[in-house]
Each structure stands twice: as structure tokens, then as C-alpha cells.
Scaffold this motif. Structure first.
Motif, PDB file in Angstrom:
ATOM      1  N   GLY A 173      -8.334   8.384   5.986  1.00 28.00           N
ATOM      2  CA  GLY A 173      -8.904   7.186   6.994  1.00 28.00           C
ATOM      3  C   GLY A 173      -8.562   5.934   6.785  1.00 28.00           C
ATOM      4  O   GLY A 173      -7.687   5.836   5.899  1.00 28.00           O
ATOM      5  N   PRO A 174      -9.063   4.982   7.312  1.00 23.50           N
ATOM      6  CA  PRO A 174      -8.699   3.644   7.079  1.00 23.50           C
ATOM      7  C   PRO A 174      -9.328   2.945   5.922  1.00 23.50           C
ATOM      8  O   PRO A 174      -9.776   1.645   5.927  1.00 23.50           O
ATOM      9  CB  PRO A 174      -9.179   2.897   8.480  1.00 23.50           C
ATOM     10  N   LEU A 175      -9.040   3.397   4.782  1.00 26.06           N
ATOM     11  CA  LEU A 175      -9.688   2.917   3.536  1.00 26.06           C
ATOM     12  C   LEU A 175      -8.607   3.043   2.565  1.00 26.06           C
ATOM     13  O   LEU A 175      -7.823   3.980   2.191  1.00 26.06           O
ATOM     14  CB  LEU A 175     -10.869   3.509   2.937  1.00 26.06           C
ATOM     15  N   THR A 176      -8.264   1.626   1.972  1.00 31.94           N
ATOM     16  CA  THR A 176      -7.253   1.735   0.803  1.00 31.94           C
ATOM     17  C   THR A 176      -8.061   1.329  -0.527  1.00 31.94           C
ATOM     18  O   THR A 176      -8.912   0.362  -0.468  1.00 31.94           O
ATOM     19  CB  THR A 176      -6.318   0.443   1.026  1.00 31.94           C
ATOM     20  N   LEU A 177      -7.669   2.120  -1.529  1.00 33.77           N
ATOM     21  CA  LEU A 177      -8.396   1.925  -2.852  1.00 33.77           C
ATOM     22  C   LEU A 177      -7.424   1.187  -3.744  1.00 33.77           C
ATOM     23  O   LEU A 177      -6.394   2.021  -4.084  1.00 33.77           O
ATOM     24  CB  LEU A 177      -8.877   3.215  -3.542  1.00 33.77           C
ATOM     25  N   VAL A 178      -7.698   0.248  -4.432  1.00 37.61           N
ATOM     26  CA  VAL A 178      -6.923  -0.219  -5.771  1.00 37.61           C
ATOM     27  C   VAL A 178      -7.415   0.166  -6.945  1.00 37.61           C
ATOM     28  O   VAL A 178      -8.615  -0.155  -7.354  1.00 37.61           O
ATOM     29  CB  VAL A 178      -6.945  -2.029  -5.681  1.00 37.61           C
TER      30      VAL A 178
ATOM     31  N   LEU B 208      -3.570   2.680  -2.970  1.00 36.94           N
ATOM     32  CA  LEU B 208      -3.421   4.071  -1.978  1.00 36.94           C
ATOM     33  C   LEU B 208      -4.207   4.012  -1.053  1.00 36.94           C
ATOM     34  O   LEU B 208      -5.271   3.621  -0.972  1.00 36.94           O
ATOM     35  CB  LEU B 208      -3.763   5.077  -3.290  1.00 36.94           C
ATOM     36  N   ARG B 209      -3.548   4.971  -0.095  1.00 34.06           N
ATOM     37  CA  ARG B 209      -4.330   5.364   1.180  1.00 34.06           C
ATOM     38  C   ARG B 209      -3.725   6.447   1.598  1.00 34.06           C
ATOM     39  O   ARG B 209      -2.520   6.890   1.565  1.00 34.06           O
ATOM     40  CB  ARG B 209      -3.952   4.269   2.334  1.00 34.06           C
ATOM     41  N   LEU B 210      -4.373   7.437   2.321  1.00 30.46           N
ATOM     42  CA  LEU B 210      -4.372   8.675   2.839  1.00 30.46           C
ATOM     43  C   LEU B 210      -4.549   8.303   4.627  1.00 30.46           C
ATOM     44  O   LEU B 210      -5.741   8.253   5.129  1.00 30.46           O
ATOM     45  CB  LEU B 210      -5.248   9.808   2.453  1.00 30.46           C
ATOM     46  N   PRO B 211      -3.529   8.086   5.336  1.00 33.08           N
ATOM     47  CA  PRO B 211      -3.586   7.810   6.887  1.00 33.08           C
ATOM     48  C   PRO B 211      -4.154   9.072   7.372  1.00 33.08           C
ATOM     49  O   PRO B 211      -3.810  10.427   7.142  1.00 33.08           O
ATOM     50  CB  PRO B 211      -2.301   7.531   7.127  1.00 33.08           C
TER      51      PRO B 211
ATOM     52  N   ILE C 249       0.883  -1.169  -0.075  1.00 26.80           N
ATOM     53  CA  ILE C 249       0.017   0.163  -0.113  1.00 26.80           C
ATOM     54  C   ILE C 249       0.851   1.223  -0.069  1.00 26.80           C
ATOM     55  O   ILE C 249       1.838   1.385   0.687  1.00 26.80           O
ATOM     56  CB  ILE C 249      -0.803   0.014   1.333  1.00 26.80           C
ATOM     57  N   VAL C 250       0.810   2.077  -0.900  1.00 27.33           N
ATOM     58  CA  VAL C 250       1.527   3.429  -0.874  1.00 27.33           C
ATOM     59  C   VAL C 250       0.509   4.431  -0.145  1.00 27.33           C
ATOM     60  O   VAL C 250      -0.677   4.838  -0.387  1.00 27.33           O
ATOM     61  CB  VAL C 250       1.422   3.792  -2.389  1.00 27.33           C
ATOM     62  N   HIS C 251       1.109   5.045   1.096  1.00 25.73           N
ATOM     63  CA  HIS C 251       0.605   6.139   1.625  1.00 25.73           C
ATOM     64  C   HIS C 251       0.801   7.606   1.115  1.00 25.73           C
ATOM     65  O   HIS C 251       1.975   7.987   0.625  1.00 25.73           O
ATOM     66  CB  HIS C 251       0.985   5.784   3.045  1.00 25.73           C
ATOM     67  N   LEU C 252       0.001   8.409   1.050  1.00 26.66           N
ATOM     68  CA  LEU C 252       0.056   9.824   0.537  1.00 26.66           C
ATOM     69  C   LEU C 252      -0.441  10.890   1.575  1.00 26.66           C
ATOM     70  O   LEU C 252      -1.433  10.743   2.138  1.00 26.66           O
ATOM     71  CB  LEU C 252      -0.640   9.787  -0.861  1.00 26.66           C
ATOM     72  N   PRO C 253      -0.096  11.973   1.327  1.00 26.91           N
ATOM     73  CA  PRO C 253      -0.537  13.157   2.230  1.00 26.91           C
ATOM     74  C   PRO C 253      -1.791  13.675   1.778  1.00 26.91           C
ATOM     75  O   PRO C 253      -2.619  14.275   2.716  1.00 26.91           O
ATOM     76  CB  PRO C 253       0.390  14.152   2.175  1.00 26.91           C
TER      77      PRO C 253
END
Length: 317
Positions: free
Chosen positions: A92-97, A119-122, A63-67
């Protein structure tokens, strides 16, 4: 052994963490779900070191984390569904493929050589501050040895990964404590992993039910096909010498090899170079040609390398 630094939630800690990441090092950091093991998602060797540090048995996509959403749009193609979900649940706690955008600059190890990216935005403020300080995408699976319980505190990370990574950025306990929900949007919406966001709220925003399950005939997660990561040329494994007309890819001392995963026999270097070398060998061989790979020991990252090579060499349907 690496002297693992303990960094605090401070400007000094953030600066040091970003410095380590820019140099290709690994930093564990908190998200609202669990602690992630971050490395520069554009750096092949940094990503390969994530697998090595975790003892991850195969190159599962990371998973790639982004701002921010703008950064995510630079890496992937967003349709109306993705935009709606991003508005509703990011950060939030959602990852999109999603389909990867050409020229994304991501290491092919992050995506396991596929045409999609997770991708996810923590939402954790320290994670977001680190992403801004670093200024790029971070590949970050859970910061624990593969197969062990995911860490929700800095001391959990230290217990599992001290001596294997450069630093732990401690932000206290994680609020959610389970990994993010992973939703695939490559066709019909599919739940690829349940997690910190309930299926029901996703279905409410999408206005449709999520598919679940999957099979080798219709995989709903990366890497399920027996024949995968396959070049156009035929692939032969365990080749101690080339046959006429083959492009020979070495590992360790292989005099006369056309290409090499690692002349030093370094599995981390070989992992970082694998997808690049596979493509280069395919270009040299041509669609009617053949590629021969020298043996790679079946240990550590060698297991992951051999898994991908066996899939590349498998009979094609």
C-alpha cells in the motif's frame, strides 16, 4: 538520446522490462500512487542515472520498492512498530524509514550514505509482477523531471522522460494519484511526508501521535544538516593540485591524482562513484589526514555532487 520503448501489461512486456533493469537500464512503471522511475537499487550507475534522467538537483534518498515483507526485512531492521504497520498497510501507499541492515547490498546513493533506508511494498498488481520478475529491490522516485508534476499515466511519463530512459511499462492510470506517506521510525515516529495514507489511521495502529516538523538541530528527513556525509579526514574543495600530505581526488584529466571520481569527466560516473571514493580517500588519509577534491562543474549532476562535497567539507560541530 535513448530510444524509449513502450511496453504493455503482458508477459512479454514484463520479461522485457526485467531484462532492461537487470542490464542497468531504467524502466518507468505504475504504482497505486504515481508512476515510479525504477532502477536496480544495488547498481551505483543505475541509481546515478535515475538522478540524471530526472534532473534531480541533489542526492535525496530514494524509496526502495520490494515485492514482500521478507525482502524488506533483509534490508532493514524491523521493530514491533514496523511489523505492526507492515501487517496493517503493506502492500500500500506507506513508506517506512528504518535502520538499514549491515550488508544490505544497496547502493549508498539510494540512502544518500545514511544509516537508514526508505522501503515500500506497492499494491499495484503490475508493479508487484515487475518486482517478482526482476527479483531484486528497485529504487524508484516519481517518474517525472524534478520539480514537475508527478505522473499518473504512461503518457505523462513519456512527455517528461522520453529519450532519457529505456522503457515505460504502461499499466493505465494510477488509482491514488499522490505519493506515498513517509513515516520515520528511527526514534519517535515522525511524519516525514504526508501522502496516500491518512495520519489518523497510522496513529491508531501505533497508539501514539506522530511528530512533525524538524530542524537542522533535530532533522526529521535526510540531508538537512549543513555538515553531512563527512569523512574523518578534513576535506578541501576546488583543488587544482594537491598540497603536501593530501589525498587528491580528480575529476577529468588530473595527472598524478591518487583517486578519480571520473577520469573521463563524466558526471554520471562521478555520481555513481562518489560515496565509494569518499570512503576510500578517507581510509587512505586517516583521521588526521586531508582530502582534496578537484573542481566539478556546477551543472546537471555536478550540482548534486558539489552539494554533497560541500556538506562533507563543512565545519563540524
Amino acid at each position: 538520446m535513448i530510444a524509449t520503448e513502450d511496453l504493455q501489461d503482458s508477459e512479454t512486456g514484463l520479461r522485457r522490462a526485467a531484462e532492461i533493469l537487470r542490464a542497468g537500464g531504467l524502466v518507468a512503471f505504475p504504482t497505486e500512487t504515481v508512476y515510479g522511475l525504477g532502477g536496480d537499487a544495488r547498481d551505483d550507475r543505475a541509481v546515478a542515472r535515475i538522478f540524471a534522467a530526472k534532473g534531480r538537483p541533489r542526492f535525496n534518498p530514494l524509496i526502495v520498492h520490494l515485492p514482500d515483507v521478507e525482502s524488506a526485512r533483509e534490508l532493514a531492521v524491523f521493530d514491533d512498530r514496523a511489523e505492526a504497520l507492515a501487517r496493517a498497510f503493506w502492500p500500500g501507499p506507506l513508506t517506512l524509514v528504518l535502520p538499514i541492515r549491515p550488508g544490505s547490498g544497496l547502493s549508498p546513493l539510494v540512502t544518500a550514505g545514511l544509516d537508514s533506508v526508505a522501503l515500500r511494498l506497492p499494491a499495484h498488481p503490475l508493479a508487484r509482477a515487475l518486482l517478482r520478475a526482476f527479483g531484486g529491490p528497485l529504487a524508484a522516485p516519481s517518474a517525472n523531471p524534478s520539480g514537475k508534476v508527478s505522473p499518473t499515466r504512461g503518457e505523462h511519463v513519456r512527455a517528461g522522460l522520453a529519450g532519457r530512459i529505456e522503457a515505460i511499462l504502461d499499466g493505465g492510470p494510477c488509482a491514488v494519484g499522490v505519493e506515498s506517506t513517509i513515516l520515520g521510525l528511527l526514534g519517535q515516529p515522525e511524519l516525514l511526508r504526508p501522502g496516500g495514507l491518512a495520519v489518523e489511521v497510522l496513529e491508531e495502529v501505533l497508539g501514539e501521535r506522530l511528530a512533525t516538523g524538524g530542524s537542522a538541530e533535530r532533522p526529521n528527513a535526510p540531508g538537512q544538516l549543513a555538515s553531512h556525509y563527512a569523512p574523518g579526514a578534513a576535506v578541501r574543495l576546488e583543488a587544482v593540485a594537491p598540497q603536501p600530505g593530501e589525498v587528491w581526488v580528480g575529476f577529468g584529466p588530473c595527472p598524478g591524482a591518487d583517486l578519480s571520481l571520473s577520469e573521463r569527466g563524466d558526471p554520471v560516473e562521478a555520481a555513481a562513484r562518489l560515496f565509494h571514493i569518499l570512503r576510500e580517500a578517507d581510509d587512505r588519509a586517516g583521521p588526521e589526514g586531508r582530502i582534496a577534491f578537484a573542481p566539478v562543474p556546477e551543472a546537471g549532476l555536478g550540482r548534486a555532487i558539489n552539494d554533497r562535497l560541500r556538506r562533507a567539507a563543512a565545519p563540524r560541530g
